[in-house]
Write a protein that holds these residues in place. Structure first.
Motif, PDB file in Angstrom:
ATOM      1  N   PHE A 134       3.011   4.583   4.081  1.00 14.92           N
ATOM      2  CA  PHE A 134       2.264   3.645   4.939  1.00 14.92           C
ATOM      3  C   PHE A 134       2.486   2.185   4.526  1.00 14.92           C
ATOM      4  N   GLY A 135       2.872   1.969   3.270  1.00 13.93           N
ATOM      5  CA  GLY A 135       3.046   0.608   2.755  1.00 13.93           C
ATOM      6  C   GLY A 135       1.765   0.150   2.078  1.00 13.93           C
ATOM      7  N   LYS A 136       1.902  -0.320   0.857  1.00 15.65           N
ATOM      8  CA  LYS A 136       0.738  -0.667   0.031  1.00 15.65           C
ATOM      9  C   LYS A 136      -0.242  -1.602   0.752  1.00 15.65           C
ATOM     10  N   ASN A 165      -0.953  13.472  16.812  1.00 12.62           N
ATOM     11  CA  ASN A 165      -1.315  12.673  15.637  1.00 12.62           C
ATOM     12  C   ASN A 165      -2.829  12.487  15.606  1.00 12.62           C
ATOM     13  N   GLU A 166      -3.285  11.652  14.696  1.00 10.34           N
ATOM     14  CA  GLU A 166      -4.726  11.469  14.478  1.00 10.34           C
ATOM     15  C   GLU A 166      -5.313  10.314  15.281  1.00 10.34           C
ATOM     16  N   THR A 167      -4.473   9.550  16.002  1.00  9.91           N
ATOM     17  CA  THR A 167      -4.966   8.274  16.523  1.00  9.91           C
ATOM     18  C   THR A 167      -4.699   8.000  17.996  1.00  9.91           C
ATOM     19  N   GLY A 221      -4.865   4.114  13.142  1.00  9.77           N
ATOM     20  CA  GLY A 221      -3.968   3.394  14.035  1.00  9.77           C
ATOM     21  C   GLY A 221      -3.409   2.153  13.352  1.00  9.77           C
ATOM     22  N   LYS A 222      -2.520   1.457  14.062  1.00 17.39           N
ATOM     23  CA  LYS A 222      -1.933   0.192  13.556  1.00 17.39           C
ATOM     24  C   LYS A 222      -1.190   0.371  12.233  1.00 17.39           C
ATOM     25  N   GLY A 223      -0.778   1.621  11.931  1.00 14.21           N
ATOM     26  CA  GLY A 223      -0.014   1.844  10.704  1.00 14.21           C
ATOM     27  C   GLY A 223      -0.828   1.802   9.426  1.00 14.21           C
ATOM     28  N   LYS A 224      -2.154   1.873   9.539  1.00 13.46           N
ATOM     29  CA  LYS A 224      -3.039   1.782   8.355  1.00 13.46           C
ATOM     30  C   LYS A 224      -3.445   3.176   7.862  1.00 13.46           C
ATOM     31  N   ALA A 225      -4.033   3.225   6.685  1.00 11.72           N
ATOM     32  CA  ALA A 225      -4.536   4.489   6.132  1.00 11.72           C
ATOM     33  C   ALA A 225      -5.604   4.211   5.085  1.00 11.72           C
ATOM     34  N   ILE A 226      -6.450   5.221   4.872  1.00  8.60           N
ATOM     35  CA  ILE A 226      -7.481   5.174   3.813  1.00  8.60           C
ATOM     36  C   ILE A 226      -7.087   6.225   2.780  1.00  8.60           C
ATOM     37  N   GLU A 273      -8.824  -5.965  10.272  1.00  6.73           N
ATOM     38  CA  GLU A 273      -7.509  -5.457  10.669  1.00  6.73           C
ATOM     39  C   GLU A 273      -7.409  -5.265  12.185  1.00  6.73           C
ATOM     40  N   GLY A 274      -8.466  -5.657  12.908  1.00  5.32           N
ATOM     41  CA  GLY A 274      -8.396  -5.640  14.368  1.00  5.32           C
ATOM     42  C   GLY A 274      -8.928  -4.383  15.044  1.00  5.32           C
TER      43      GLY A 274
END
Length: 304
Positions: free
Chosen positions: A231-233, A8-10, A207-212, A275-276
């Motif tokens: 990913f979820g809005k 994966n990417e992270t 990471g942490k389920g986030k995306a750009i 977001e940490g």
């Protein structure tokens, strides 16, 4: 032998190829450029100097050293632009795939032969000639492989269209147990703000389920929507057209919670910290003038 691993990417980065600017050659002629952003800066007289780009890459080396990442560099080819290491090859799981990139850039690939030769022969793949693909369009994401592509009839006229459907099919055949999800990208030879050169120019998982993400980089709205839903809005940071142009989606993850980002990306970097994430800021605005940023200049070999 090198035992590659990129799922994966992270995941925590252990070794990476980072591009080089040590003998980058003269400022190219407009007709020799591969992307609209470089053309813009050549015409404006603001094309980056070799010295500035070397300094920017050195700043990234310093961050990698801080996190104990082993850094490989391409062998320097005199007068050749070797900054974008992501274009020339990519790793999925334990397999190194050589990218079929623009013919003019063939020698760039040979600059990492010394790495290629350290990988077991059955773990090295050269795709058939009709498969066009560059690493910026390919994102392993656990059970998925996300691939940016363009299937318009004007594909051959668009120097900005780098990955075709033949490559998508070939990668699906190589990884039958994964779900290959392709996304049609918006292309323009002349307008950098209407051109997603690669998938990582308009989207990146973190990471942490986030995306750009940048909506206008996608030609088909429902493909963009699929990613937002995946990913979820609330986990998605939407970037503007200007932020896409400045390459805000093209940052790079060292681990689930550490990213390298351009120091001027104030809105994004603030959000990441909220977001940490630990954000390692580097100057990369000169390299950005060639239409690529941190993900474009790095090619991970091993992630834990």
């Amino acid at each position: 032998m090198l035992k590659l691993n990129v799922k994966n990417e992270t995941s925590t980065l252990r070794s990476v190829v980072l591009g080089a600017a040590n003998s980058n050659g003269p400022i190219p002629k407009v007709e020799d450029c591969y992307d609209p952003k470089s053309i813009e800066h050549i015409l404006a007289g603001t094309y980056p100097s070799e010295e500035d780009m070397i300094n920017e890459l050195d700043a990234v080396v310093a961050v990698f050293n801080k996190y104990d990442v082993k850094v490989y560099r391409p062998q320097v080819i005199k007068g050749c632009n070797q900054i974008f290491a992501r274009d020339i090859a990519f790793v999925i799981d334990d397999i190194l795939i050589e990218a079929n990139i623009l013919p003019d850039r063939e020698e760039e690939v040979h600059a990492i032969d010394y790495i290629w030769n350290q990988v077991a022969e059955d773990k090295r793949i050269i795709l058939p000639e009709e498969c066009h693909v560059e690493g910026g369009d390919v994102m392993p994401w656990n059970d998925y492989i996300f691939i940016g592509t363009y299937s318009g009839e004007d594909y051959s006229e668009l120097i900005t269209a780098r990955t075709n459907i033949d490559a998508v099919i070939a990668i699906q055949e190589l990884f039958p147990n994964k779900i290959v999800k392709s996304f049609e990208l918006r292309k323009s030879n002349t307008n950098a703000k209407e051109n997603a050169l690669h998938l990582d120019c308009c989207f990146q998982p973190l990471g942490k389920g986030k995306a750009i993400i940048h909506k206008n980089g996608f030609l088909i709205e429902k493909e963009y929507q699929w990613l937002v839903d995946f990913f979820g809005k609330d986990n998605v940071f939407e970037i503007t057209k200007d932020e896409m142009y400045e390459m805000n989606s093209n940052i790079f993850s060292i681990s689930e919670d550490v990213v390298i980002s351009e120091k001027s990306f104030t809105r994004l970097n603030n959000w990441l910290r909220q977001e940490g994430f630990t954000v390692e800021e580097v100057p990369y605005s000169q390299i950005s003038k060639q239409g690529g940023l941190l993900r474009c200049t790095t090619m991970p070999l091993i992630r834990d």
